[in-house]
Enzyme design. Structure first.
Site, PDB file in Angstrom:
ATOM      1  N   TRP A 182       0.756  -1.383  -0.117  1.00  0.00           N
ATOM      2  CA  TRP A 182      -0.046   0.024   0.034  1.00  0.00           C
ATOM      3  C   TRP A 182       0.809   1.326   0.021  1.00  0.00           C
ATOM      4  O   TRP A 182       0.542   2.305  -0.483  1.00  0.00           O
ATOM      5  CB  TRP A 182      -0.966  -0.045   1.404  1.00  0.00           C
ATOM      6  CG  TRP A 182      -1.882  -1.191   1.044  1.00  0.00           C
ATOM      7  CD1 TRP A 182      -2.040  -2.138   2.206  1.00  0.00           C
ATOM      8  CD2 TRP A 182      -2.884  -1.386   0.012  1.00  0.00           C
ATOM      9  NE1 TRP A 182      -2.916  -2.892   1.620  1.00  0.00           N
ATOM     10  CE2 TRP A 182      -3.500  -2.729   0.489  1.00  0.00           C
ATOM     11  CE3 TRP A 182      -3.023  -0.864  -1.224  1.00  0.00           C
ATOM     12  CZ2 TRP A 182      -4.181  -3.289  -0.393  1.00  0.00           C
ATOM     13  CZ3 TRP A 182      -4.018  -1.601  -2.145  1.00  0.00           C
ATOM     14  CH2 TRP A 182      -4.683  -2.874  -1.659  1.00  0.00           C
ATOM     15  N   ASP A 229      -2.709   6.391   6.031  1.00  0.00           N
ATOM     16  CA  ASP A 229      -3.435   5.371   5.563  1.00  0.00           C
ATOM     17  C   ASP A 229      -3.803   4.645   6.635  1.00  0.00           C
ATOM     18  O   ASP A 229      -3.200   3.593   7.136  1.00  0.00           O
ATOM     19  CB  ASP A 229      -3.039   4.649   4.417  1.00  0.00           C
ATOM     20  CG  ASP A 229      -4.016   3.524   3.630  1.00  0.00           C
ATOM     21  OD1 ASP A 229      -4.931   3.601   4.323  1.00  0.00           O
ATOM     22  OD2 ASP A 229      -3.581   2.890   2.664  1.00  0.00           O
ATOM     23  N   LYS A 280     -13.133  -2.040   4.879  1.00  0.00           N
ATOM     24  CA  LYS A 280     -12.202  -2.930   5.678  1.00  0.00           C
ATOM     25  C   LYS A 280     -12.862  -3.212   7.373  1.00  0.00           C
ATOM     26  O   LYS A 280     -12.959  -4.048   7.707  1.00  0.00           O
ATOM     27  CB  LYS A 280     -10.806  -2.347   5.890  1.00  0.00           C
ATOM     28  CG  LYS A 280      -9.993  -2.266   4.422  1.00  0.00           C
ATOM     29  CD  LYS A 280     -10.049  -3.491   3.747  1.00  0.00           C
ATOM     30  CE  LYS A 280      -9.460  -3.343   2.418  1.00  0.00           C
ATOM     31  NZ  LYS A 280      -8.151  -2.602   2.224  1.00  0.00           N
TER      32      LYS A 280
HETATM   33  C1  LIG Z   1      -7.579  -2.140   0.814  1.00  0.00           C
HETATM   34  C2  LIG Z   1      -6.584  -1.014   1.140  1.00  0.00           C
HETATM   35  C3  LIG Z   1      -5.984  -0.180   0.223  1.00  0.00           C
HETATM   36  C4  LIG Z   1      -6.702  -0.052  -1.097  1.00  0.00           C
HETATM   37  O1  LIG Z   1      -8.255   0.103  -0.718  1.00  0.00           O
HETATM   38  P1  LIG Z   1      -9.251   0.390  -2.188  1.00  0.00           P
HETATM   39  O2  LIG Z   1     -10.549   0.980  -1.089  1.00  0.00           O
HETATM   40  O3  LIG Z   1      -9.595  -0.709  -2.658  1.00  0.00           O
HETATM   41  O4  LIG Z   1      -8.814   1.573  -2.894  1.00  0.00           O
HETATM   42  C5  LIG Z   1      -5.492   0.826   0.751  1.00  0.00           C
HETATM   43  N1  LIG Z   1      -4.640   0.869   1.734  1.00  0.00           N
HETATM   44  C6  LIG Z   1      -4.860   0.002   2.722  1.00  0.00           C
HETATM   45  C7  LIG Z   1      -4.281  -0.245   4.172  1.00  0.00           C
HETATM   46  C8  LIG Z   1      -5.958  -1.088   2.638  1.00  0.00           C
HETATM   47  O5  LIG Z   1      -5.926  -2.174   3.405  1.00  0.00           O
END
Ligand SMILES: *Cc1c(COP(=O)(O)O)cnc(C)c1O
Length: 361
Positions: free
Chosen positions: A102, A172, A196
């Site tokens: 990521w 993030d 998530k």
């Molecule tokens: C799943 C995830 C992403 C990407 O998310 P999308 O909504 O599919 O773009 C980015 N960062 C982390 C830490 C993730 O778990």
């Protein structure tokens, strides 16, 4: 009804109570005579839904007044691009802590806008730990420092955040948002894709400080890609992901009703401890993650061989569990145990793991 324990890394389980409420309101939301899905985002009734969602999130997290809450489509991935486009605009240099796929993706997008300095990385050990934040030397001319809190794929998580002085820290939090209390003022911006730990796919939640929004105000960018546009229009510059925001709002209320983020943290620690204690006690299963960096949300592990990993996934089909396969980039097994996974799900998984160990050791 056949609900199963879904260990998916995302989209993931939602609280059953929230799903039931949404089901009950599906045909007629609150006397409106229509589903939230069918409702104009410009209607009073929808305005109340989004206003309440924001107010509840502010209360839940304790978001200071000088931060905006934005709901933006495009998932976390759009933010990989929006962040540098909007914020890597002063010295065109940033610092980044590299902890996996990521941050690699975020880095690739940021490189289109300037210089990315990787100030710490765990790549040499396949991202099995979080670098010691106290040893990192940050550059003072960075437009921001970038990090990913919980690394969904490897199962690593920061236990302490870096002190970046006057340089804004951007984080993030996609896979740990609302799993524990957040000290928002440590960050310039926090963001998370909802699917998530918070709600359905289709919306990213952004918490961003006013002075950072101001950086984007006069940039020659398409309107939709500017934080200022979303902020000035209350996340309604265009049609927002209305239904996803409505469900997130219900999850915020569910969290508030169940003791808030302190209570969630305690529950998540308890669930994760059960699983890690079992993994530590077993000579059959192994986890590559260093104990000090273990995620409470994504627990990665392996049996003694790839063949047994495959058999583990095959035999688990007899049970009411699903989505235990590790991410395709690293293989192995992974149990994602977000907020909505009940402790009974973790207990049932451990029972199965013990049986499998007995049968195949
Ligand atoms: C799943 C995830 C992403 C990407 O998310 P999308 O909504 O599919 O773009 C980015 N960062 C982390 C830490 C993730 O778990």
């Amino acid at each position: 009804m056949a609900r199963i324990y879904n260990f998916s890394a995302g989209p993931a389980m939602l609280p059953e109570e929230v799903l039931k409420e949404a089901a009950a309101e599906m045909l007629d939301y609150n006397g409106s005579g229509m589903s939230v899905m069918e409702m104009s985002h410009r209607s009073k009734v929808y305005q109340q839904i989004i206003d309440e969602a924001e107010a509840d999130l502010r209360k839940l997290v304790g978001i200071p007044d000088n931060y905006r809450v934005l709901f933006i489509q495009g998932g976390a991935t759009l933010q990989f691009g929006m962040i540098p486009l909007n914020l890597m605009t002063v010295n065109k240099k940033i610092d980044l802590i590299h902890t996996g796929i990521w941050t690699k993706k975020a880095m690739a997008d940021a490189k289109l806008c300037g210089e990315v300095r990787v100030v710490a990385s765990s790549e040499e050990s396949k991202f099995s730990y979080i670098p010691d934040v106290d040893k990192i030397k940050f550059n003072e001319d960075s437009d921001y420092v970038y990090m990913c809190d919980n690394n969904t794929i490897y199962g690593t998580k920061y236990k302490k955040y870096p002190n970046t002085g006057n340089v804004p820290l951007i984080c993030d939090m996609s896979s740990c948002f609302l799993s524990e209390p957040i000290d928002v003022k440590k960050f310039g911006m926090i963001y998370a894709g909802a699917q998530k730990n918070v709600g359905p796919a289709g919306v990213a939640i952004i918490i961003i400080r006013d002075d950072l929004i101001a950086r984007s105000k006069d940039l020659p960018l398409p309107a939709y890609l500017k934080y200022a546009t979303h902020s000035e229009n209350g996340s309604m510059y265009n049609t927002p992901p209305t239904y996803a925001i409505y469900i997130c709002g219900k999850v915020f209320k569910w969290l508030l009703k169940n003791g808030g983020l302190e209570a969630r943290k305690a529950a998540n620690e308890k669930k994760a401890k059960l699983l890690y204690d079992y993994l530590d006690s077993s000579s059959f299963y192994k986890t590559a993650v260093e104990p000090a960096s273990r995620s409470l949300m994504n627990v990665t592990f392996r049996t003694p061989s790839d063949e047994l990993d495959a058999l583990f996934l095959e035999e688990v089909k007899k049970y009411k569990f699903t989505n235990l396969k590790g991410h395709k980039s690293i293989g192995g097994l992974r149990a994602s145990i977000y907020n909505a996974m009940p402790i009974e799900g973790v207990e049932a998984l451990i029972k199965y793991m013990k049986e499998f160990e007995e049968a195949h050791k």
